[in-house]
Write a protein that holds these residues in place. Structure first.
Motif, PDB file in Angstrom:
ATOM      1  N   LEU A  91     -58.058  19.240 -52.255  1.00 29.91           N
ATOM      2  CA  LEU A  91     -56.716  18.653 -52.303  1.00 29.91           C
ATOM      3  C   LEU A  91     -56.661  17.416 -53.191  1.00 29.91           C
ATOM      4  N   ARG A  92     -55.488  17.212 -53.769  1.00 33.11           N
ATOM      5  CA  ARG A  92     -55.195  16.012 -54.556  1.00 33.11           C
ATOM      6  C   ARG A  92     -54.145  15.186 -53.816  1.00 33.11           C
ATOM      7  N   LEU A  93     -53.985  13.949 -54.214  1.00 35.49           N
ATOM      8  CA  LEU A  93     -52.977  13.118 -53.558  1.00 35.49           C
ATOM      9  C   LEU A  93     -51.589  13.728 -53.681  1.00 35.49           C
ATOM     10  N   ALA A  94     -51.350  14.419 -54.793  1.00 33.54           N
ATOM     11  CA  ALA A  94     -50.042  15.053 -54.994  1.00 33.54           C
ATOM     12  C   ALA A  94     -49.767  16.158 -53.982  1.00 33.54           C
ATOM     13  N   LEU A 116     -59.424   2.079 -56.874  1.00 28.64           N
ATOM     14  CA  LEU A 116     -59.865   3.469 -56.794  1.00 28.64           C
ATOM     15  C   LEU A 116     -58.788   4.380 -57.373  1.00 28.64           C
ATOM     16  N   PRO A 117     -59.157   5.607 -57.752  1.00 26.55           N
ATOM     17  CA  PRO A 117     -58.169   6.536 -58.318  1.00 26.55           C
ATOM     18  C   PRO A 117     -57.006   6.761 -57.347  1.00 26.55           C
ATOM     19  N   ALA A 118     -55.789   6.510 -57.819  1.00 29.05           N
ATOM     20  CA  ALA A 118     -54.615   6.627 -56.954  1.00 29.05           C
ATOM     21  C   ALA A 118     -53.484   7.396 -57.621  1.00 29.05           C
ATOM     22  N   THR A 119     -53.768   8.062 -58.726  1.00 27.85           N
ATOM     23  CA  THR A 119     -52.753   8.869 -59.397  1.00 27.85           C
ATOM     24  C   THR A 119     -52.565  10.186 -58.643  1.00 27.85           C
ATOM     25  N   PRO A 120     -51.462  10.877 -58.853  1.00 27.52           N
ATOM     26  CA  PRO A 120     -51.211  12.126 -58.119  1.00 27.52           C
ATOM     27  C   PRO A 120     -52.326  13.155 -58.232  1.00 27.52           C
ATOM     28  N   ASP A 121     -53.046  13.173 -59.377  1.00 27.71           N
ATOM     29  CA  ASP A 121     -54.100  14.166 -59.547  1.00 27.71           C
ATOM     30  C   ASP A 121     -55.454  13.715 -59.010  1.00 27.71           C
ATOM     31  N   ALA A 122     -55.511  12.535 -58.380  1.00 22.04           N
ATOM     32  CA  ALA A 122     -56.776  12.035 -57.830  1.00 22.04           C
ATOM     33  C   ALA A 122     -57.167  12.841 -56.599  1.00 22.04           C
ATOM     34  N   PRO A 123     -58.463  13.085 -56.385  1.00 23.36           N
ATOM     35  CA  PRO A 123     -58.914  13.822 -55.196  1.00 23.36           C
ATOM     36  C   PRO A 123     -58.547  13.087 -53.911  1.00 23.36           C
ATOM     37  N   LEU A 124     -58.262  13.835 -52.877  1.00 24.81           N
ATOM     38  CA  LEU A 124     -57.935  13.226 -51.593  1.00 24.81           C
ATOM     39  C   LEU A 124     -59.168  12.619 -50.933  1.00 24.81           C
ATOM     40  N   GLY A 173     -64.871   5.906 -54.861  1.00 26.12           N
ATOM     41  CA  GLY A 173     -63.872   6.755 -55.491  1.00 26.12           C
ATOM     42  C   GLY A 173     -64.383   8.073 -56.011  1.00 26.12           C
ATOM     43  N   ARG A 174     -65.648   8.398 -55.714  1.00 23.58           N
ATOM     44  CA  ARG A 174     -66.204   9.676 -56.171  1.00 23.58           C
ATOM     45  C   ARG A 174     -65.779  10.797 -55.232  1.00 23.58           C
ATOM     46  N   PRO A 175     -65.408  11.970 -55.774  1.00 17.58           N
ATOM     47  CA  PRO A 175     -65.003  13.095 -54.918  1.00 17.58           C
ATOM     48  C   PRO A 175     -66.135  13.520 -53.988  1.00 17.58           C
ATOM     49  N   VAL A 176     -65.777  13.870 -52.763  1.00 19.32           N
ATOM     50  CA  VAL A 176     -66.746  14.367 -51.783  1.00 19.32           C
ATOM     51  C   VAL A 176     -66.767  15.896 -51.868  1.00 19.32           C
ATOM     52  N   VAL A 177     -67.941  16.460 -52.012  1.00 16.90           N
ATOM     53  CA  VAL A 177     -68.060  17.920 -52.153  1.00 16.90           C
ATOM     54  C   VAL A 177     -67.797  18.582 -50.804  1.00 16.90           C
ATOM     55  N   PRO A 178     -67.379  19.879 -50.809  1.00 22.13           N
ATOM     56  CA  PRO A 178     -67.007  20.555 -49.553  1.00 22.13           C
ATOM     57  C   PRO A 178     -68.018  20.419 -48.428  1.00 22.13           C
TER      58      PRO A 178
END
Length: 233
Positions: free
Chosen positions: A149-152, A172-180, A186-191
């Motif tokens: 998921l993304r913030l959007a 930290l990344p806060a744009t709509p396309d940033a990972p939730l 701010g690094r994406p967490v893997v599944p």
């Protein structure tokens, strides 16, 4: 602006000042005991739950309150004082002089409080992530699916607004396309790691919410149910 308008603006400004540990506005927590606006002059009095509340947290709240009030259009003179606290004299004098935390406590402080503030902002962000994800899980989302998921993808909500605001504060990344789901940097967490991240986030949320409730109880016990702002005009 009229005095009434300035008073409302000042109260709103104080509502953006948060207890760094509890991540709640000092107005909601009942810490603003008195607020007086006379023309362009503003005086505020703060009270905390105990006589021995951590002086670093107390300093941040007093200093942040001064900065918030000074930013209100029409305000020229600001006085914010902490009452009934063992370090009130040092904090009030240091904030009024713009001495910083180290200058207010030269014999005790090792430096300023930037890193402490950042630490608690990270905790606040983590707790906000827990609140957002708890809502999604209640709606039927699977834990590992949250990694995609993304913030959007989040519906508009108070939880979403809080999460985005705290990311912006931390850079930290806060744009709509940033990972939730991200880590503290701010690094994406893997599944496969999402469940672990959310367990930690939930523990942080429970700790913050529990401390906030405890402090509200202490404040009520110390001052009674009438510890509301006495004057706002």
């Amino acid at each position: 602006m009229t005095t009434t308008a300035v008073s409302a603006e000042v109260w709103d400004a104080l509502g953006r000042v948060r207890d760094p540990e509890l991540d709640e506005p000092i107005t909601d927590l009942g810490f603003v005991h008195e607020l007086t606006v006379a023309g362009s002059e503003v005086r505020a009095r703060l009270r905390l739950p105990t006589y021995f509340c951590a002086p670093n947290f107390a300093y941040l709240m007093v200093a942040d309150a001064v900065d918030a009030i000074r930013a209100v259009p029409g305000v020229e003179t600001v006085e914010v004082r902490l009452e009934d606290h063992f370090a009130a004299e040092e904090i009030n004098a240091g904030v009024a002089a713009g001495a910083g935390f180290a200058g207010s406590f030269p014999a005790e402080a090792a430096g300023e409080l930037d890193e402490l503030r950042r630490t608690f902002r990270r905790k606040a962000h983590t707790a906000c992530l827990a609140r957002v994800c708890r809502r999604l899980l209640a709606e039927g989302w699977q834990v590992d699916a949250l990694a995609g998921l993304r913030l959007a993808d989040l519906p508009e909500s108070v939880e979403r607004e809080s999460l985005v605001r705290r990311r912006e504060e931390l850079g930290l990344p806060a744009t709509p396309d940033a990972p939730l789901v991200v880590d503290d940097d701010g690094r994406p967490v893997v599944p496969g790691k999402v469940a672990e991240r959310l367990r930690f986030a939930q523990a942080v949320r429970v700790s913050i919410d529990g401390n906030a409730g405890f402090c509200r109880g202490l404040l009520k016990t110390r001052y009674g149910a009438s510890n509301n702002t006495e004057e706002r005009g």
